[in-house]
Design an enzyme around this catalytic site. Sequence first.
Site, PDB file in Angstrom:
ATOM      1  N   ARG B 334     -23.283 -19.638 -26.204  1.00 49.48           N
ATOM      2  CA  ARG B 334     -22.244 -19.194 -24.958  1.00 49.48           C
ATOM      3  C   ARG B 334     -22.834 -18.393 -23.937  1.00 49.48           C
ATOM      4  O   ARG B 334     -22.168 -18.258 -22.842  1.00 49.48           O
ATOM      5  CB  ARG B 334     -20.950 -18.468 -25.821  1.00 49.48           C
ATOM      6  CG  ARG B 334     -20.147 -19.368 -26.089  1.00 49.48           C
ATOM      7  CD  ARG B 334     -18.845 -18.967 -26.768  1.00 49.48           C
ATOM      8  NE  ARG B 334     -18.018 -19.944 -27.130  1.00 49.48           N
ATOM      9  CZ  ARG B 334     -17.746 -19.975 -28.515  1.00 49.48           C
ATOM     10  NH1 ARG B 334     -17.652 -18.905 -29.095  1.00 49.48           N
ATOM     11  NH2 ARG B 334     -17.036 -21.009 -28.972  1.00 49.48           N
ATOM     12  N   PHE B 455     -14.749 -26.644 -21.992  1.00 51.10           N
ATOM     13  CA  PHE B 455     -15.523 -26.986 -23.258  1.00 51.10           C
ATOM     14  C   PHE B 455     -16.078 -25.982 -23.945  1.00 51.10           C
ATOM     15  O   PHE B 455     -16.119 -24.638 -23.326  1.00 51.10           O
ATOM     16  CB  PHE B 455     -16.472 -28.091 -22.907  1.00 51.10           C
ATOM     17  CG  PHE B 455     -17.801 -27.557 -22.105  1.00 51.10           C
ATOM     18  CD1 PHE B 455     -17.832 -26.345 -21.560  1.00 51.10           C
ATOM     19  CD2 PHE B 455     -18.686 -28.512 -21.557  1.00 51.10           C
ATOM     20  CE1 PHE B 455     -18.850 -25.876 -20.492  1.00 51.10           C
ATOM     21  CE2 PHE B 455     -19.628 -28.144 -20.759  1.00 51.10           C
ATOM     22  CZ  PHE B 455     -19.812 -26.841 -20.122  1.00 51.10           C
ATOM     23  N   GLU B 456     -16.794 -26.023 -25.180  1.00 53.90           N
ATOM     24  CA  GLU B 456     -17.608 -24.825 -25.618  1.00 53.90           C
ATOM     25  C   GLU B 456     -16.402 -23.811 -26.313  1.00 53.90           C
ATOM     26  O   GLU B 456     -16.795 -22.731 -26.291  1.00 53.90           O
ATOM     27  CB  GLU B 456     -18.425 -24.093 -24.925  1.00 53.90           C
ATOM     28  CG  GLU B 456     -19.762 -24.941 -24.560  1.00 53.90           C
ATOM     29  CD  GLU B 456     -20.975 -24.208 -24.740  1.00 53.90           C
ATOM     30  OE1 GLU B 456     -21.137 -23.102 -25.600  1.00 53.90           O
ATOM     31  OE2 GLU B 456     -22.061 -24.670 -24.047  1.00 53.90           O
ATOM     32  N   GLY B 457     -15.047 -24.384 -26.590  1.00 51.76           N
ATOM     33  CA  GLY B 457     -14.302 -23.534 -26.874  1.00 51.76           C
ATOM     34  C   GLY B 457     -13.424 -23.149 -25.644  1.00 51.76           C
ATOM     35  O   GLY B 457     -13.729 -22.422 -24.874  1.00 51.76           O
TER      36      GLY B 457
END
Lengths: 255, 665
Positions: B334, B455-457
């Site tokens: 992240r 995306f990515e959470g």
Amino acid sequence: MSGFRILVGCKRVIDYAVKVRVKPDKTGVVTEGVKHSMNPFDEIAVEEAVRMKEKKLASEIIAVSCGPQQCQETLRTALAMGVDRAIHVITEPKEYESMQPIHVSKILSKIATEEKADLVIVGKQAIDDDCNQTGQMTASLLDWPQATFASKIEKSNGDLSVMREIDGGLETIKVKVPAVLTSDLRLNEPRYATLPNIMKAKKKPLVTKKPSDYGVDITPRQEIVSVEDPPVRQAGQKVESVEELVTKLKEAGLV
Amino acid sequence: MLRASVLRLFSQPIRQTVYLRECLDTTAFPNTLKLYSTQTAVKEQPGTTVSEKEAEETRIGKRRPLENAPFIRELFLGRFAKEMLVYPEMTKEELEHLNQMVQPIEKFFNEGLDSKTIDVNAKIPDEVLQSLKDLGLFGQQIPEEYGGLGLNATEFARLAEITALDGSIAVTLAAHQSIGLKGILIAGTAQQKAKYLPKLATGEHVAAFCLTEPSSGSDAASIQTRATLSEDGKTFLLNGGKIWISNGGIADIFTVFAKTKVTVDGVEKDKVTAFIVEREFGGITSGKPEDKLGIRGSNTCEVHFDNTPVPLENVIGEVGGGFKVAMNILNSGRFSMGSSGAGILKKLIGMTCEHAVSRKQFGSPLAEFGLIQEKFAQMTITTYAMESMAYLTAGVIDLYEKPDVSLEAAIVKVFSSEGCWSCVNECLQILGGLGYMKDYPYERYLRDGRILMIFEGTNEILRLFVALEGMKYAGKELKDAVKIARNPWKNPGVAWKMYKKAVSRQFSSKKRKSENAVSVHQPYNSKLKLHQSLHNTLQYEALLLEGCTEAFQKVVEHLLITHGKEIISAQMDLAKVSNIVIDLYGMTACLSRSNRSYCLGLQNADHEIMLTKAFCKDATKRINTNLKEIYSGPVENNSENYEHIAQAVFKHGGYAASHPLERMW
């Protein structure tokens, strides 16, 4: 026969995309904190040497750069492109400002003799001084044949067949080896140094020498009097007829 | 009093030189770290006690210290890990080497790329993909022994600044290495690494991360893809379908998450397991590429598994331990979104600046108009904070053996994605009509950047994650205090003392008269003494940060007492808590970085000081607003109204108000 040993000259110059500014005291251009990179014509020279090695025409490539400490970055780029080892001839920044092709060509010729090079390839000119002298002077000092402004280099029976770009068009000549070549724009398109090669380049040898190690005296032969911006281009005028043109020229005292 | 002020006068320069020495001495970290190592490492994870030899090697700088101070979590308790105010440093050789690597990548992205065509055709040409592989960009974080570049977090973040210039390429690379093969990297066995990493490093094999399903997006634990163990116990059969898989159509190696039956304490349960699946195993079909708003060159499609056989040795980690693997994978990638965002914004600010300076309306260049200046200032401040947070987080990752920056990285992701969206939007706005045209790249960056918040959470999930993790951490220590506060009759003596203290705090605070919930100390009565770790110029901002930290700790206590266990569903309050934490981290990063720049005398360091001061001012304003809203309760801060309005809309199936022209005759 085993491949050529090639000596390539790499000069560290201000990057071509940077807007050059003159120092306020008019002694030169601003180089502090400005982006530098390898002279584009020298990149083409390195690329040509690497291609010759890939074609098994060359067996070893040595890159040379003369200048202050930062020249090592330029040499590392050359190593990343495929050069085998590098020699850095270190000078003080002050000495470097007054260094001329005559000094560089003396150093290159000494190194060429010492390293028993078969070919010396340099860029046709540097984009900062546009001298277009180093290659020719080196050839003369070594008493070797020269093929300048090369746009194609091919091997033909132990000699080299070189196509040169001259004012009148294209000229192909044959030169015996050992020889000095200078690269022109259309010789090839240099490869990007890939990151894995940059990592490998860290392990390749880079030695530092001084000009005195080669018995070369780099005291300046020239004195830079002043460096100025080119004059700002004046706006032109549009005229309606030939008579008007002649009148205007007479007024300006040009006719 | 006089003696105190005289002492202060003389001690300032000494403090500064001491700080400067510490700043440049990278082994300063391990000494201050021992405090946290004993607090967290030994207690929480019994297996990771630091041996005598390791401790000695850490002290002399031969080995990296084990774990970092849990900075964000500690903030929830009002404790500030001061080492975060020392900005990470690289050695001269590391920096030179990094800059050498940056050059060819920058050259490629600035010259060799036609992003517009990639966007229009929704395809990255094969030659471009091959060039990226040749450049070594597919194996950035794979160790050198497996053929990769072995870059650390900071170097990776630096290159991410450049690859972000084309959104489709950035996502293709990220899907391959930040998530696709990360599982093998962080949780794989030596055999798995030796078997798969070399081809993944050169790009001969491309990887993809398969977690999302039609009914499981944010709720990753509810996936339904199944892996059933064969009779001989040697092969799993994979069945199910995944959607929106980046690189799904071009990948050869998939990290797939599926439910497996596990026996826990004699009870059979369904738990997620992570698998390395090769396309060659058979039974894998990819759907057609999705037609997307942005990152159109990145391949996104459905991936279906029909009785795909997966050998037992391809399980990543333990059977049933897949959820943790997934979370670790996502946490580790992240932070680079901060530097990607900063890279894009720096380029766009430059382009927009050229426009603002040359375009004239009403006789003046746009640059002279206040509203335009406001936009540029806000964009620059946001970019500065984003960059500072990203490299601070990356630096911490590189400094420790087992770093845990899950909260910090989540904060970076939320701030960067939203910052990118709003700043690109403003750049487009400054260009006016030109910004709207496809001839200019602004609209493409806007469309490409929209995915960052999803995306990515998703940002909503990450906000809840940061807030709840922090509250859980604080709650453990405050457990007893909170229990008493929520049940005063069980322990009336202690409860009365707490009540008296809270009431006296309320009335004695002069700031009750002014609307600020954040009270700023003077240097002499500051408790955290953050200003002693920073240059004099930033003294006021350091005191602001301290005031905000103190106020934050109080509001955390207040919320735990007010909600107790129900805090989990108080999402609107949790989001406000997260917003405060994001601002706190931003302030810390900006102070830390500009302090370093100023002390080292970097070019334009005074501009950085100005950016930091501006950010701290804005952040304190936002924190004050959030604090006030939390304290004023759901009625005053409108949360209650929002809930009722939303419920009415859902009940009605849409917009519920009658048409303004409607009436009954």
